[in-house]
Design a protein around this motif. Structure first.
Motif, short mmCIF file in Angstrom:
data_model
loop_
_atom_site.label_atom_id
_atom_site.label_comp_id
_atom_site.label_asym_id
_atom_site.label_seq_id
_atom_site.Cartn_x
_atom_site.Cartn_y
_atom_site.Cartn_z
N LYS A 163 0.70 -1.15 0.05
CA LYS A 163 0.02 -0.09 0.13
C LYS A 163 0.94 1.19 -0.14
O LYS A 163 0.61 2.31 -0.50
N CYS A 164 1.96 1.12 0.81
CA CYS A 164 3.10 2.25 0.73
C CYS A 164 3.36 2.64 -0.75
O CYS A 164 3.54 3.78 -1.21
N LEU A 165 3.81 1.32 -1.48
CA LEU A 165 4.10 1.71 -2.75
C LEU A 165 3.12 2.19 -3.70
O LEU A 165 3.33 3.08 -4.61
N TYR A 166 1.98 1.84 -3.42
CA TYR A 166 0.97 2.22 -4.32
C TYR A 166 0.51 3.71 -4.07
O TYR A 166 0.38 4.49 -5.17
N ASP A 167 0.53 4.08 -2.81
CA ASP A 167 0.48 5.60 -2.50
C ASP A 167 1.48 6.49 -3.12
O ASP A 167 1.16 7.41 -3.97
N MET A 168 2.80 5.85 -3.19
CA MET A 168 3.71 6.66 -3.76
C MET A 168 3.95 6.57 -5.14
O MET A 168 4.22 7.63 -5.98
N ASN A 169 3.52 5.55 -5.71
CA ASN A 169 3.44 5.46 -7.34
C ASN A 169 2.51 6.33 -7.84
O ASN A 169 2.51 6.95 -8.80
N LEU A 170 1.26 6.29 -7.18
CA LEU A 170 0.16 7.21 -7.85
C LEU A 170 0.56 8.61 -7.70
O LEU A 170 0.21 9.38 -8.54
#
Length: 673
Positions: A549-556
């Motif tokens: 989820k951290c990765l998703y938030d930062m990718n977004l």
């Protein structure tokens, strides 16, 4: 010059402001039960007019002093924030659709006004003028920090932009706010059920089945947070788990996917207007991490630490599934299998049945036990107010005392109902400054009591309760002259509530309230010890799921390409490939459509893990001195909880610890062994 002549809309009521339930004396509670839709509009309009007068008076001051600019602006912001919090809160919890509508409409206008205030060039000129004066050079500590932080806030709100760019900034801010509200409303009003027959209910607790039985051999399970853990951990039939999982991860997808696309695009545009390459870069400047490189480095370091254990965990759960299916064929672990097979291992290896354990944790008992701990530790007394004026009959109100001194007030709204916010939150209503007390609300969605049993908490829900109430005591602890300094840094604020989760890992603490609701038997120590041992089951996989989820938030928000935006579903697939652990993403599901953080708290999710580093380190002082040691608790309250941003956070933490902070306790707590 920015105009403040904003009016929300014409009220149909001609009542005087003195009759408005919101306009009360210092520290008097709002009579929420008496609030009408017109009251909300009248209240917001009244505050806007008052603030307009105050802003005009500040601008007319012939000389610039700390008092007539910075203290005056703090009061302006305090009045605006309390009004904003009240309006937004009612949109989340009111049972009246018109009050919810007026609340969010008023919130949006006030939010636009806040943008106007923050970017007011005349006020900013006065601030900058003061900063170059001899009076500024004499300032120290809290007052100097207030000046510096207020100026930084104005600069991050576009005050130095050209007029054309500033108008674009304001327009984007308003549009993002509108989209965010639509996203939340769609998420909170999403209604779906899973119709299940007797076979499909296998493995689910009898009490759960009784709650959702609608006919002979027919059940309707609502797709809400309150049912998710029970279904995913206990439904023996894979078809039930899969069907529930797909519905749960498609809530509001028909409306929110396009809203999220627009929101991410506009946030990227806003960042570029402000001169930043990405929205993440813009957002992180005012957080402890400061920049994207630091946030990415933190996330990737944890991935490297957790990956090996996570891969082993996937194999462990796959083997469990294979054994359960009694097959020699190749078996693949699906996302809807993770909680179920983890639970099966916990039951077999550690003799821990999480559903049966609920009987030892009636919500009311847990609340009382938790209150006792927080009161002893922090020197507070929570006094329940009988027959309070609240927005719904189940809501309770408490006043917080230290000796005979009123220190704060909080509300508890703990059960789900239609159109209410579906997550768990510690919600700020009034920050508290000077003689004003802080006011907050604990918003929860625990299962309601039934005719046959009280509300019974799972271990996860107990953890959530201690965590979210940690936010409440954080708010209750603030004391300072300036509300602008009441909030901590966004990537530190979770640490102050995460720390309190540790108390439920201690048997002496838990045994004071963990008593079977039928027999009164205290939770056996052997059972408790097994619960603690079971926490390492699939702990690597659990950590990776957080990091996903951290990765998703930062990718977004840090990898967005306006010329060739990646579909938000594709980001999940790309992360699966990057991690190389298992396929977490399920085709035709859209968990990003009902995930509050990427909506209202963008570039925030890494902060849960960032904060935990500090939480676990600070907890070492309680381990050393005792979990109910009032002296340590009061030091924690004064140095950390009461601080906000009145002094540098790292400096405050180091004083509490008596040494520089480190991540040793955090790494140990991950259970990656």
């Amino acid at each position: 010059m920015c105009s403040l002549n904003i009016v929300i809309g014409h009220s149909q009521s001609k009542q005087e402001n003195t009759n408005n339930p919101f306009l009360v004396g210092l520290n008097e509670p709002v009579a929420y039960a008496k609030v009408t839709p017109n009251d909300v509009t009248d209240y917001a309009n009244y505050i806007i007019k008052e603030v307009s007068k105050k802003m005009a008076a500040i601008k007319k001051e012939p000389t610039t002093t700390f008092a007539n600019v910075f203290e005056a602006m703090d009061e302006v912001r305090n009045r605006i924030s309390t009004t904003s919090y009240n309006c937004f809160m009612l949109n989340w919890v009111s049972t009246d659709s018109l009050i919810r509508a007026k609340g969010i409409a008023s919130y949006h206008v006030i939010d636009s006004l806040t943008t106007v205030i923050n970017a007011d060039k005349d006020i900013y000129a006065k601030m900058i003028g003061f900063k170059s004066s001899a009076a500024y050079k004499e300032l120290k500590g809290i007052k100097k920090m207030l000046v510096d932080d207020m100026i930084l806030k104005s600069e991050s709100s576009g005050v130095n932009l050209s007029e054309a760019q500033l108008q674009k900034f304001k327009k984007l801010t308003q549009e993002i706010g509108d989209l965010s509200t639509d996203y939340s409303n769609n998420m909170n009003t999403s209604k779906d059920i899973l119709v299940v027959d007797e076979k499909g209910m296998q493995g689910l607790p009898e009490e759960f089945k009784n709650n959702y039985k609608v006919g002979e051999g027919k059940y309707e399970i609502p797709i809400i947070n309150a049912t998710n853990e029970t279904v995913m951990s206990n439904a023996a039939l894979e078809e039930t788990r899969k069907a529930y999982y797909i519905k749960f991860n498609n809530r509001a997808a028909d409306k929110n996917l396009s809203i999220l696309d627009s929101m991410v695009k506009k946030r990227d545009e806003l960042a570029k207007v402000m001169g930043y390459p990405t929205f993440a870069a813009y957002s992180l400047v005012q957080k402890m991490a400061k920049d994207s490189k630091t946030a990415w480095g933190f996330i990737n370091d944890l991935i490297s630490r957790a990956k090996e254990k996570a891969i082993a965990d996937v194999q462990l759960l796959t083997d469990e599934k294979k054994a359960a299916l009694n097959t020699k064929d190749k078996v693949e672990l699906a996302p809807w299998d993770i909680s179920f097979y983890k639970n099966q291992i916990v039951k077999k290896k550690h003799q821990v049945n999480n559903e049966e354990l609920r009987a030892y944790f009636p919500m009311e008992q847990c609340l009382k036990g938790m209150f006792d701990i927080y009161q002893k530790l922090l020197g507070f007394e929570f006094r329940k107010v009988e027959h309070p004026s609240v927005w719904q009959e189940d809501v309770e109100m408490y006043e917080v005392y230290e000796g005979n001194t009123l220190k704060g007030r909080f509300y508890m709204d703990l059960f789900p109902r239609p159109n209410k916010e579906t997550w768990f939150y510690g919600v700020n209503i009034a920050s508290g400054k000077g003689k004003e007390i802080p006011v907050s609300m604990l918003l929860g969605n625990f299962t309601k009591p039934s005719k046959t049993s009280p509300s019974l908490l799972s271990q996860k829900e107990l953890n959530t309760l201690f965590h979210e109430f940690g936010h409440i005591v954080n708010m209750m602890s603030f004391h300072g002259d300036y509300s602008f300094q009441s909030d901590s840094k966004p990537d530190f604020v979770e640490s102050m509530s995460q720390l309190f989760e540790n108390w439920i890992s201690n048997y002496d603490i838990v045994s004071t309230f963990a008593k079977h609701y039928k027999t009164g038997e205290t939770l056996p120590k052997a059972t408790f010890e097994n619960i603690q041992k079971s926490k390492t089951v699939a702990s690597g996989l659990s950590t990776i799921q957080q990091l996903q989820k951290c990765l998703y938030d930062m990718n977004l928000y840090d990898k967005y390409n306006s010329k060739a935006p990646i579909a938000t579903d594709q980001i999940w697939k790309n992360i699966d490939k990057q991690l190389g652990i298992m396929n977490f993403y399920v085709d035709n599901t859209h968990p990003q459509a009902s995930w509050i953080h990427i909506n209202t708290h963008p570039v925030y999710y890494y902060g849960y893990l960032w904060s935990r580093v500090y939480a676990q380190d600070m907890f070492t002082q309680f381990e050393k001195n005792g979990l109910t040691d009032t002296k340590t608790g009061l030091r924690y309250r004064e140095l950390i909880l009461a601080n906000g941003t009145q002094r540098d956070i790292i400096e405050a933490v180091e004083e509490f610890l008596g040494r520089p902070s480190n991540n040793k306790a955090y790494i140990k707590s991950l259970g990656l062994h």
